[in-house]
Design an enzyme around this catalytic site. Structure first.
Site, mmCIF file in Angstrom:
data_model
loop_
_atom_site.group_PDB
_atom_site.id
_atom_site.type_symbol
_atom_site.label_atom_id
_atom_site.label_comp_id
_atom_site.label_asym_id
_atom_site.label_seq_id
_atom_site.Cartn_x
_atom_site.Cartn_y
_atom_site.Cartn_z
ATOM 1 N N GLU A 282 -2.903 -15.042 1.159
ATOM 2 C CA GLU A 282 -3.178 -14.386 2.432
ATOM 3 C C GLU A 282 -4.642 -14.548 2.812
ATOM 4 O OE1 GLU A 282 -2.661 -10.112 2.539
ATOM 5 O OE2 GLU A 282 -2.266 -10.169 4.684
ATOM 6 N N SER B 206 0.829 -1.212 0.000
ATOM 7 C CA SER B 206 0.000 0.000 0.000
ATOM 8 C C SER B 206 0.860 1.257 0.000
ATOM 9 C CB SER B 206 -0.881 0.026 1.252
ATOM 10 O OG SER B 206 -1.791 -1.020 1.236
#
Lengths: 380, 391
Positions: B245, B130
């Protein structure tokens, strides 16, 4: 670890899927429900010809001797089309009650006719106090010289007006509650259909006014009503979960198809996030409900074969989870369909009504949650 | 359809259980410390202990230092760890995401260089994904890596990078070609965290931990060999990482949640509110039962998914996995807080229930629907990729 049906089970599902694709194209079950609140005899006889009524019934009693997973293959497809008719009442309720509660002689007497579809059975669970288990059953069974005389009122009975055999719990003179098999033509038995929200599954009211039941029609042991029916209702709750999964899969297909083609503001409404997110939730619920129902069906299968350990807990978990997912999803589907969702001739409302009907059958959410917490926190 | 475990799976469970019984995580009391630094240090010691016994990366192939167990056994392993009350491994990012990704996309020398340190916990990894301007829209990321001779020169900024201040390596996603369409010009690099030009600023999270960080890259020079996968083909690697994930965490989390529920029942028996325990209150009982139901179903759903993944591989369904468990966990944590009554306000010390862990878990659950793609992004993914709705 394999969640998929095996080859034989898949064959049953495929054949049921094909059967309903032929006999029940879209809109057909709505017509059946409007016309008679049940399926036509012709359809019933075709299903009987395929042996479906005998799936869970042992071979020695005229059935196919298959398990609950095989039964769930057929139930799922029936749920997908919202099939009206007495299959659930006759096979799941009537059949399992006789299998679990009957003596060998009683099974020989009644099960073969249920298995070949010539006899339709049901179980009269409720009375006016809204209990589905006969802990305090107001219907009385008075001893007579050659049997019993039953008097009382039964409510919310599935397939009440179609059944040839009705299993009724009633309290004997000594206070024990037993099960009695009442035959349709018995003098003193009056039945009427109640105007029912779920038009695909009308409920009935039975009045027993001194109905004479011979001694040999008392099922199994005296005082066994509650134990037998609570076990039957665990199976029945799981059967509903399986039906709901089929229904939910159909609702997902309908909705995804609709939002792809319905254009507003110059674009398909399925391109807007407000609609996309409803559809995503619909998918998530369908997949998790499917997991719960399939797992529960596997547990029920083992229970039918003698391993009851996880039956009650799993039935409660699955019932609460599946009915929540089903109802919320159908509500979202109606919203996504706009005015079309509120229209009688579009079949979506059948599933909404199913969802509401299912919620109160065999124990509501509060009942099952209480059972879950009673069963304890550490399971695996 | 058969949902029973095979004898060899049962035997594997027994083996894991026996080891955990003989080696309880309570030997490291600091694993439960309120101080993150202390917890990470204890976590390294704990991971080392598990690694020495061969219990780290059980699902990795044997040739790469794992045990090569099946997905079912991997889930069994996580279930037993949770049941024993042992913590998540400190290098969870490395084990669950980087390892599988390097095994699939890494070059042989990268596997040899990185995998042993990931397993032992000597090399903790963080993710540099991010950016302040690229959250849900990750493909709009701007951190640049420019080829300069045999090196990449990296400049830019990353944020929400968990454990970055304890990490020796960063899996960094960068733009290597701004001319290409945005999903195409992205690459992945393995960057040593001690490279000159990297600045780390820990951020204090909602519960007071300083687990995630902001990273600044100012002309950071790494050799070309830092590239993982192909140049400009990094988006594919990123997606694979996210699937891992989303799914691994969801499927292995059921027993952790079962422990929460057990804790909730204990708290409902002990903590008094309005003069009585929650367990005596019909509405509270119903709420706890609802949590139990949803956790049980996560278990059933995980079994279904294991079968699916073994037959059909990971895919967009990983969004369903994540969406279900994270939103369910938030409902569960709300219930847990309500059970505590006024005790839900005391975060530590002898008046706190379970040393404040329920409060920490409640707060932490707010991250679950954000990281690895927000719930909104998961819903978009389900709608677009699974249901095929128009964009």
């Amino acid at each position: 670890m394999d969640f998929d049906p095996d080859v034989d089970q898949q064959m049953i599902r495929d054949s049921a899927g094909k059967f309903f694709a032929d006999c029940c194209p879209r809109g057909e079950t709505l017509k059946m429900a409007e016309a008679a609140g049940t399926c036509p005899d012709e359809l019933w006889n075709s299903m009987a010809g395929l042996g479906w009524m005998g799936i869970p019934i042992p071979e020695e009693y005229g059935g196919l001797g298959l398990g609950f997973i095989e039964l769930s293959m057929v139930l799922g497809e029936m749920g997908r089309v919202c099939l009206p008719g007495p299959y659930f009442a006759s096979v799941v309720l009537g059949g399992l009650t006789l299998m679990i509660g009957g003596t060998d002689g009683q099974k020989r007497r009644w099960l073969p006719a249920i298995a070949d579809g010539s006899c339709k059975a049901t179980v009269a669970l409720y009375e006016a106090d809204g209990r589905f288990l006969p802990e305090r059953c107001a219907t009385r069974a008075q001893r007579t010289a050659d049997g019993y005389s039953l008097s009382g009122t039964k409510l919310f009975v599935l397939a009440a007006d179609e059944a040839d055999l009705i299993v009724c719990p009633a309290t004997e003179d000594d206070g024990r509650t037993s099960l009695f098999v009442v035959e349709a033509g018995a003098p003193g038995l009056a039945r009427k259909r109640l105007p029912t929200l779920d038009i695909t599954r009308p409920l009935g009211e039975l009045t027993l006014d001194g109905v004479v039941v011979p001694h040999e029609n008392r099922l199994g042991e005296p005082g066994s009503a509650n134990a037998v029916l609570s076990r039957v209702c665990d199976f029945a709750a799981i059967a509903l979960c399986v039906e709901m999964t089929g229904g939910l899969q159909h609702v997902r297909e309908l909705t995804v198809e609709y939002v792809k083609q319905r254009v507003q503001f110059g674009k398909p409404i399925g391109s807007y996030q407000a609609i996309k997110h409803k559809c995503a939730d619909l998918h998530m619920r369908t997949e998790t409900v499917d997991a719960a129902a399939r797992y529960a069906a596997w547990v029920a299968d083992r229970a039918l074969k003698g391993d009851d350990a996880a039956l009650a807990r799993t039935a409660s978990v699955a019932k609460v989870f599946c009915q929540q997912g089903f109802y919320r999803s159908v509500s979202d589907a109606i919203q996504a369909h706009g005015g079309m969702g509120f229209t009688w001739e579009y079949e979506l409302h059948l599933y909404l009504k199913r969802a509401k009907g299912v919620e109160v059958m065999f124990g509501d959410e509060a009942f099952h949650r209480e059972r879950v917490i009673e069963s304890g926190g550490r399971k695996s | 359809m058969d949902l029973s475990f095979t004898p060899s799976e049962q035997a594997f469970r027994e083996e894991v259980r026996a080891w955990l019984a003989a080696n309880p995580s309570s030997v490291e009391p600091d694993l439960a410390s309120h101080d993150l630094e202390t917890r990470v240090a204890a976590g390294r010691r704990w991971q080392r202990r598990m690694h020495d016994a061969g219990w780290v990366g059980v699902g990795w192939p044997k040739e790469h230092g794992g045990r090569g167990v099946s997905l079912t056994e991997e889930i069994i392993f996580h279930q037993e760890v949770a049941r024993a009350g042992a913590p998540e491994l400190v290098n969870v990012v490395g084990i669950n995401m980087l390892g599988p990704l390097l095994i699939e996309y890494g070059r042989p020398e990268q596997k040899a260089r990185f995998l042993p340190g990931i397993l032992s916990g000597d090399d903790i990894w963080c993710l540099g994904m991010s950016e302040p301007g690229a959250g849900s829209d990750l493909a709009s990321l701007k951190t640049r890596a420019v080829l300069d001779g045999d090196d990449f020169l990296i400049s830019g900024e990353k944020i929400w990078s968990s454990y970055a201040s304890y990490s020796s390596w960063c899996f960094l996603v960068v733009r290597t070609d701004p001319e290409l369409p945005r999903h195409r010009g992205i690459s992945c690099l393995a960057v040593p965290m001690n490279t000159p030009g990297i600045q780390i600023r820990p951020l204090v999270q909602i519960h007071g931990d300083k687990e995630f960080c902001q990273l600044f890259f100012d002309e950071v020079r790494v050799p070309k060999s830092a590239l993982i996968g192909e140049l400009n083909r990094g988006w594919e690697v990123v997606l694979a990482t996210l699937h891992h994930e989303r799914t691994t965490y969801a499927l292995s989390h059921q027993v952790v949640l079962q422990q929460y529920v057990a804790g909730m029942l204990d708290a409902a028996r002990e903590a008094q509110r309005q003069g009585r325990s929650g367990i005596d209150d019909p509405l509270t009982r119903q709420k706890i039962a609802q949590a139990m139901i949803e956790v049980d179903v996560l278990g059933y759903y995980s079994m279904k998914r294991i079968g699916d993944i073994q037959k059909r591989g990971l895919g967009a369904e990983s969004s369903v996995d994540k969406l279900y468990w994270t939103e369910m966990n938030q409902r569960l944590q709300d219930t847990a807080m309500s059970i505590l009554g006024p005790y839900s306000q005391v975060t530590s010390g002898e008046r706190a229930v379970a040393d404040g862990r329920p409060i920490h878990a409640f707060l932490h659950s707010k991250a679950d629907t954000i990281y690895s793609g927000t719930s909104e992004i998961q819903r978009n993914t389900i709608a677009d990729l699974i249901l095929g709705l128009p964009r």
